[in-house]
Design a protein around this motif. Structure first.
Motif, PDB file in Angstrom:
ATOM      1  N   LEU A 171       0.826  -1.206   0.000  1.00  0.00           N
ATOM      2  CA  LEU A 171       0.000   0.000   0.000  1.00  0.00           C
ATOM      3  C   LEU A 171       0.865   1.263   0.000  1.00  0.00           C
ATOM      4  N   ALA A 172       1.959   1.229   0.759  1.00  0.00           N
ATOM      5  CA  ALA A 172       2.846   2.394   0.810  1.00  0.00           C
ATOM      6  C   ALA A 172       3.484   2.657  -0.553  1.00  0.00           C
ATOM      7  N   LEU A 222       0.913   4.155  -2.883  1.00  0.00           N
ATOM      8  CA  LEU A 222       0.624   5.553  -2.535  1.00  0.00           C
ATOM      9  C   LEU A 222       1.733   6.476  -3.009  1.00  0.00           C
ATOM     10  N   VAL A 230      -4.869   3.037  -8.661  1.00  0.00           N
ATOM     11  CA  VAL A 230      -4.426   2.894  -7.266  1.00  0.00           C
ATOM     12  C   VAL A 230      -5.585   3.178  -6.309  1.00  0.00           C
ATOM     13  N   GLY A 251      -6.397   0.189  -3.731  1.00  0.00           N
ATOM     14  CA  GLY A 251      -6.082   0.373  -2.317  1.00  0.00           C
ATOM     15  C   GLY A 251      -7.032  -0.359  -1.386  1.00  0.00           C
ATOM     16  N   GLY A 261      -5.475   1.078   6.318  1.00  0.00           N
ATOM     17  CA  GLY A 261      -4.475   1.513   5.339  1.00  0.00           C
ATOM     18  C   GLY A 261      -5.022   1.528   3.925  1.00  0.00           C
ATOM     19  N   GLY A 262      -5.763   0.481   3.560  1.00  0.00           N
ATOM     20  CA  GLY A 262      -6.340   0.426   2.217  1.00  0.00           C
ATOM     21  C   GLY A 262      -7.341   1.538   1.975  1.00  0.00           C
ATOM     22  N   VAL A 287      -5.437   4.912   1.479  1.00  0.00           N
ATOM     23  CA  VAL A 287      -4.854   5.001   0.138  1.00  0.00           C
ATOM     24  C   VAL A 287      -5.940   5.265  -0.900  1.00  0.00           C
ATOM     25  N   CYS A 308      -6.042   8.799  -3.061  1.00  0.00           N
ATOM     26  CA  CYS A 308      -5.838   8.713  -4.514  1.00  0.00           C
ATOM     27  C   CYS A 308      -7.093   9.110  -5.280  1.00  0.00           C
TER      28      CYS A 308
END
Length: 238
Positions: free
Chosen positions: A49-50, A53, A149, A153, A197-198, A201, A205
């Motif tokens: 994920l990072a 991003l 993305v 994500g 986290g997903g 992101v 985005c």
């Protein structure tokens, strides 16, 4: 009697001290978990994920700067004023050289129009519109990657949720009758962190993609306005 009272007071003071210690231990501030610690505990999903991003932000910055430069160039009236002045004076070669030297989408469109001079006006307009479509395609380069993305994500975060829950249930299966909450904490923690986290992101985005689309729409509008000005200029009597 006095000795009994002293013993009762001693016992009460002991109980109060014990309760005080217990309360002190209860209200002790827990150790705070930072975002970095949460990301590390999320496993390899958080690394993916990072990276996505960072890639999306890089594309956004590069495209935003390009679009800002293009929008600034199209909004500049000086270029069209000089073109109009050359055309009115009959200096078509000077006007075409100016368009050729202007490295902007509008300059390339006007240059394409000058290259079709002598043909019917509909042919000139069609050539300008075709060049405009090519310029818009160049401006939209890699923008779809940001949208991709934004969609990937949350899906990758959900994948981390599933793998985290699988880890938790696997630990339960291995533990047998000795199930403890600490055995489930790792898997559940990973599941929750990757979900967050997903979503982060995806939201970031999605917002960046909409900014780019809005910027592209402004550039396209300016190109259409300037192209119509050029066609009106050609329609004017000599």
């Amino acid at each position: 009697m006095t000795s009994k009272l002293l013993m009762i007071q001693s016992d009460m003071s002991t109980v109060v001290d014990t309760m005080g210690e217990a309360v002190g231990e209860t209200v002790a501030a827990p150790e705070r978990i930072t975002l970095w610690d949460m990301a590390l505990n999320g496993g390899w999903i958080m690394l993916v994920l990072a990276l996505l991003l960072v890639l999306a932000i890089y594309v956004f910055v590069e495209r935003y700067l390009t679009l800002s430069t293009a929008l600034k160039g199209e909004a500049d009236n000086q270029f069209m004023e000089e073109i109009r002045e050359h055309v009115h004076k009959g200096e078509l070669d000077a006007a075409r050289n100016l368009a050729k030297e202007t490295e902007t989408p509008l300059g390339r469109m006007i240059n394409k129009g000058f290259s079709r001079l002598g043909r019917p006006l509909p042919d000139i307009q069609a050539a300008i519109e075709n060049e405009g479509q090519l310029e818009v395609a160049r401006l939209e380069k890699h923008v779809s990657l940001v949208a991709t993305v934004a969609s990937l994500g949350p899906m990758i975060g959900f994948l981390g949720t599933v793998t985290g829950m699988i880890t938790a249930f696997q630990e339960m299966a291995y533990a047998g009758n000795n199930i403890d909450i600490s055995l489930l904490s790792t898997g559940i923690y990973q599941a929750m962190v990757t979900t967050v986290g997903g979503l982060i992101v995806g939201i970031v985005c999605y917002f960046l993609h909409n900014l780019l689309v809005n910027r592209i729409s402004k550039v396209v509008f300016e190109l259409e306005v300037r192209a119509n000005e050029f066609m009106d200029l050609l329609h004017e009597p000599a």
